[in-house]
Design a protein around this motif. Sequence first.
Motif, PDB file in Angstrom:
ATOM      1  N   GLU A 142       0.835  -1.195   0.000  1.00  0.00           N
ATOM      2  CA  GLU A 142       0.000   0.000   0.000  1.00  0.00           C
ATOM      3  C   GLU A 142       0.871   1.247   0.000  1.00  0.00           C
ATOM      4  OE1 GLU A 142      -3.041   0.088   2.943  1.00  0.00           O
ATOM      5  OE2 GLU A 142      -3.530  -2.049   2.734  1.00  0.00           O
ATOM      6  N   VAL A 143       0.488   2.196  -0.845  1.00  0.00           N
ATOM      7  CA  VAL A 143       1.202   3.470  -0.939  1.00  0.00           C
ATOM      8  C   VAL A 143       0.195   4.601  -0.799  1.00  0.00           C
ATOM      9  CG1 VAL A 143       3.076   2.563  -2.370  1.00  0.00           C
ATOM     10  CG2 VAL A 143       1.027   3.495  -3.464  1.00  0.00           C
ATOM     11  N   ALA A 144       0.664   5.752  -0.382  1.00  0.00           N
ATOM     12  CA  ALA A 144      -0.213   6.903  -0.152  1.00  0.00           C
ATOM     13  C   ALA A 144      -0.354   7.741  -1.413  1.00  0.00           C
ATOM     14  CB  ALA A 144       0.326   7.745   0.996  1.00  0.00           C
ATOM     15  N   VAL A 145      -0.571   7.071  -2.541  1.00  0.00           N
ATOM     16  CA  VAL A 145      -0.757   7.756  -3.819  1.00  0.00           C
ATOM     17  C   VAL A 145      -1.994   7.167  -4.478  1.00  0.00           C
ATOM     18  CG1 VAL A 145       0.256   8.354  -6.046  1.00  0.00           C
ATOM     19  CG2 VAL A 145       1.740   8.058  -4.053  1.00  0.00           C
ATOM     20  N   GLU A 146      -2.868   8.015  -4.987  1.00  0.00           N
ATOM     21  CA  GLU A 146      -4.115   7.551  -5.577  1.00  0.00           C
ATOM     22  C   GLU A 146      -3.901   7.135  -7.029  1.00  0.00           C
ATOM     23  OE1 GLU A 146      -8.811   8.962  -5.733  1.00  0.00           O
ATOM     24  OE2 GLU A 146      -7.223  10.317  -5.031  1.00  0.00           O
ATOM     25  N   GLU A 147      -4.586   6.047  -7.430  1.00  0.00           N
ATOM     26  CA  GLU A 147      -4.496   5.555  -8.812  1.00  0.00           C
ATOM     27  C   GLU A 147      -5.218   6.510  -9.752  1.00  0.00           C
ATOM     28  OE1 GLU A 147      -6.165   3.756 -12.355  1.00  0.00           O
ATOM     29  OE2 GLU A 147      -7.333   4.053 -10.518  1.00  0.00           O
ATOM     30  N   GLU A 148      -4.576   6.760 -10.903  1.00  0.00           N
ATOM     31  CA  GLU A 148      -5.162   7.630 -11.920  1.00  0.00           C
ATOM     32  C   GLU A 148      -4.734   7.139 -13.292  1.00  0.00           C
ATOM     33  OE1 GLU A 148      -5.258  12.373 -13.240  1.00  0.00           O
ATOM     34  OE2 GLU A 148      -4.236  11.730 -11.414  1.00  0.00           O
ATOM     35  N   ASP A 149      -5.729   6.840 -14.143  1.00  0.00           N
ATOM     36  CA  ASP A 149      -5.466   6.365 -15.507  1.00  0.00           C
ATOM     37  C   ASP A 149      -4.557   5.143 -15.516  1.00  0.00           C
ATOM     38  OD1 ASP A 149      -7.011   8.432 -16.539  1.00  0.00           O
ATOM     39  OD2 ASP A 149      -5.286   9.784 -16.684  1.00  0.00           O
ATOM     40  N   ASP A 150      -4.850   4.199 -14.628  1.00  0.00           N
ATOM     41  CA  ASP A 150      -4.107   2.946 -14.556  1.00  0.00           C
ATOM     42  C   ASP A 150      -2.653   3.149 -14.150  1.00  0.00           C
ATOM     43  OD1 ASP A 150      -5.008   0.394 -14.559  1.00  0.00           O
ATOM     44  OD2 ASP A 150      -4.654  -0.002 -16.681  1.00  0.00           O
ATOM     45  N   CYS A 151      -2.372   4.239 -13.445  1.00  0.00           N
ATOM     46  CA  CYS A 151      -1.018   4.511 -12.952  1.00  0.00           C
ATOM     47  C   CYS A 151      -1.088   5.033 -11.529  1.00  0.00           C
ATOM     48  CB  CYS A 151      -0.296   5.547 -13.834  1.00  0.00           C
ATOM     49  SG  CYS A 151       0.034   5.011 -15.530  1.00  0.00           S
ATOM     50  N   VAL A 152      -0.055   4.744 -10.765  1.00  0.00           N
ATOM     51  CA  VAL A 152       0.143   5.318  -9.433  1.00  0.00           C
ATOM     52  C   VAL A 152       1.504   5.997  -9.448  1.00  0.00           C
ATOM     53  CG1 VAL A 152       0.498   4.823  -7.002  1.00  0.00           C
ATOM     54  CG2 VAL A 152      -1.318   3.646  -8.241  1.00  0.00           C
ATOM     55  N   GLY A 153       1.490   7.317  -9.456  1.00  0.00           N
ATOM     56  CA  GLY A 153       2.752   8.036  -9.639  1.00  0.00           C
ATOM     57  C   GLY A 153       3.285   7.753 -11.041  1.00  0.00           C
ATOM     58  N   GLU A 154       4.572   7.373 -11.120  1.00  0.00           N
ATOM     59  CA  GLU A 154       5.155   7.039 -12.422  1.00  0.00           C
ATOM     60  C   GLU A 154       5.087   5.540 -12.716  1.00  0.00           C
ATOM     61  OE1 GLU A 154       9.887   6.416 -11.301  1.00  0.00           O
ATOM     62  OE2 GLU A 154       9.263   8.178 -12.448  1.00  0.00           O
ATOM     63  N   VAL A 155       4.446   4.772 -11.823  1.00  0.00           N
ATOM     64  CA  VAL A 155       4.310   3.324 -12.004  1.00  0.00           C
ATOM     65  C   VAL A 155       2.943   3.014 -12.588  1.00  0.00           C
ATOM     66  CG1 VAL A 155       4.221   1.105 -10.828  1.00  0.00           C
ATOM     67  CG2 VAL A 155       5.898   2.822 -10.125  1.00  0.00           C
ATOM     68  N   CYS A 156       2.931   2.276 -13.692  1.00  0.00           N
ATOM     69  CA  CYS A 156       1.676   1.949 -14.376  1.00  0.00           C
ATOM     70  C   CYS A 156       1.482   0.437 -14.450  1.00  0.00           C
ATOM     71  CB  CYS A 156       1.672   2.546 -15.786  1.00  0.00           C
ATOM     72  SG  CYS A 156       1.768   4.354 -15.819  1.00  0.00           S
ATOM     73  N   ARG A 157       0.282   0.050 -14.780  1.00  0.00           N
ATOM     74  CA  ARG A 157      -0.046  -1.372 -14.932  1.00  0.00           C
ATOM     75  C   ARG A 157       0.876  -2.009 -15.975  1.00  0.00           C
ATOM     76  NH1 ARG A 157      -3.255  -4.260 -18.517  1.00  0.00           N
ATOM     77  NH2 ARG A 157      -4.200  -6.169 -17.667  1.00  0.00           N
ATOM     78  N   GLY A 158       1.468  -3.153 -15.639  1.00  0.00           N
ATOM     79  CA  GLY A 158       2.379  -3.857 -16.523  1.00  0.00           C
ATOM     80  C   GLY A 158       3.833  -3.498 -16.336  1.00  0.00           C
ATOM     81  N   ASP A 159       4.103  -2.423 -15.571  1.00  0.00           N
ATOM     82  CA  ASP A 159       5.499  -2.025 -15.340  1.00  0.00           C
ATOM     83  C   ASP A 159       6.208  -3.021 -14.421  1.00  0.00           C
ATOM     84  OD1 ASP A 159       5.317   0.194 -16.920  1.00  0.00           O
ATOM     85  OD2 ASP A 159       5.108   1.627 -15.268  1.00  0.00           O
ATOM     86  N   THR A 160       7.500  -3.101 -14.603  1.00  0.00           N
ATOM     87  CA  THR A 160       8.343  -3.863 -13.681  1.00  0.00           C
ATOM     88  C   THR A 160       8.877  -2.904 -12.630  1.00  0.00           C
ATOM     89  OG1 THR A 160       8.991  -5.365 -15.453  1.00  0.00           O
ATOM     90  CG2 THR A 160      10.339  -5.371 -13.462  1.00  0.00           C
ATOM     91  N   VAL A 161       8.732  -3.262 -11.354  1.00  0.00           N
ATOM     92  CA  VAL A 161       9.156  -2.389 -10.257  1.00  0.00           C
ATOM     93  C   VAL A 161      10.007  -3.188  -9.278  1.00  0.00           C
ATOM     94  CG1 VAL A 161       7.078  -0.965 -10.470  1.00  0.00           C
ATOM     95  CG2 VAL A 161       7.102  -2.870  -8.852  1.00  0.00           C
ATOM     96  N   VAL A 162      10.597  -2.477  -8.349  1.00  0.00           N
ATOM     97  CA  VAL A 162      11.342  -3.110  -7.267  1.00  0.00           C
ATOM     98  C   VAL A 162      10.845  -2.539  -5.949  1.00  0.00           C
ATOM     99  CG1 VAL A 162      13.230  -1.414  -7.372  1.00  0.00           C
ATOM    100  CG2 VAL A 162      13.636  -3.653  -6.332  1.00  0.00           C
ATOM    101  N   ILE A 163      10.642  -3.401  -4.977  1.00  0.00           N
ATOM    102  CA  ILE A 163      10.385  -2.964  -3.613  1.00  0.00           C
ATOM    103  C   ILE A 163      11.633  -3.276  -2.808  1.00  0.00           C
ATOM    104  CG2 ILE A 163       9.219  -5.166  -3.076  1.00  0.00           C
ATOM    105  CD1 ILE A 163       7.581  -3.617  -0.970  1.00  0.00           C
ATOM    106  N   SER A 164      12.099  -2.294  -2.037  1.00  0.00           N
ATOM    107  CA  SER A 164      13.353  -2.516  -1.324  1.00  0.00           C
ATOM    108  C   SER A 164      13.380  -1.725  -0.034  1.00  0.00           C
ATOM    109  CB  SER A 164      14.553  -2.119  -2.198  1.00  0.00           C
ATOM    110  OG  SER A 164      14.600  -0.721  -2.395  1.00  0.00           O
ATOM    111  N   ASP A 165      14.065  -2.281   0.940  1.00  0.00           N
ATOM    112  CA  ASP A 165      14.470  -1.526   2.118  1.00  0.00           C
ATOM    113  C   ASP A 165      15.994  -1.470   2.068  1.00  0.00           C
ATOM    114  OD1 ASP A 165      15.324  -4.031   2.971  1.00  0.00           O
ATOM    115  OD2 ASP A 165      13.549  -4.373   4.212  1.00  0.00           O
TER     116      ASP A 165
END
Length: 343
Positions: A142-165
């Motif tokens: 969960e992130v504190a950014v609202e979904e808009e046009d199938d994207c959250v921030g610069e991350v969109c559906r189908g994108d490859t992302v990394v979660i890291s600490d």
Amino acid sequence: MMRKQQGLSLIELMISLTLGIVLMTGVVQMFITSRTTFTTQQAVSRIQESGRMAVEFLSQDIRMAGYRGCASRESTQQIEMGIEQDGGYLYDFDTSIRGYSSDDHPMGDVGVADGSEVLVIRRAGNTSMPIVNPTGNNANIEVAVEEEDDCVGEVCRGDTVVISDCTQGRVFQVTNFQNVGGGGSKIVHSQANVDGKPKNLDSKLGGQQFGPGSEVLKMSTLTYYIADSEFGVPGTRSLWREQDGEAAELIEGVENMKVGFGVDTDGDGIPDEYQDYNEVGDDNWGNVQAVRVALLMQSLEENVVDEPQPYRFDGEDVDDERIEDRRMRQVFTSTVGIRGRLD
């Protein structure tokens, strides 16, 4: 009593014509000299400006090769691959940097200039989104950014992302988003197929757990190469960058690019020798600590210099038909360290 002049004698007319020709010759010569000086200065300025910009574009991405948020020290922190590994070169995030030749690269038919080289860099973006709750057993992100046009921030559906600490990370694909209210969103990572891209291995982050403040960043594959200009002067080349399969022309007037890779051969975290792309070896790209880039810049206009200008590039002295266009040329060289690998 003064007599009025009735006309000019032939001698006076010839003298006048001669003086006029001399004056016009001087004016024309001054114009030609001024134009030549302006053309030369303009070519020098454009080459230097374009060269600096091209080096800056390359340096920024080379420096950040392998960047995956705060867990980016490849020698000390483990980044797990949570996507299928047969998705092609765009998704080979285990290899942060790699070089290819102009006739043996993975991009397909993009018109890479003969004799130039290709540089592939994989890294996360500069904008991160912190998660607001622990991932827990359900691996909710969960992130504190609202979904808009199938994207959250610069991350969109189908994108490859990394979660890291700062101790671990995991690369996965975003399959969709869910609104959680209060302006927040849940990033869903099921095993569904999205537009034919590599699927996630599971929907549980492989059992890895991440706490609040862990960050989510978009992963990208950036490919630099030289090709004919589409928007500039016909017959010239440009520096191009393909990002996640989408190509863009960056800098005009880049005629060639050669890349050397600083390899740590004894494991002390310091580059010991610079090797060409075909010398590094498939299993040794993880030991590349720095990159040396050489760019051959050319003026956009021909006939800038008075006579063909020989030059030296990549250890070769060029004094043949390649310089008959009388373009001005200059070589820019820069050595850039990879931050996440240098000791």
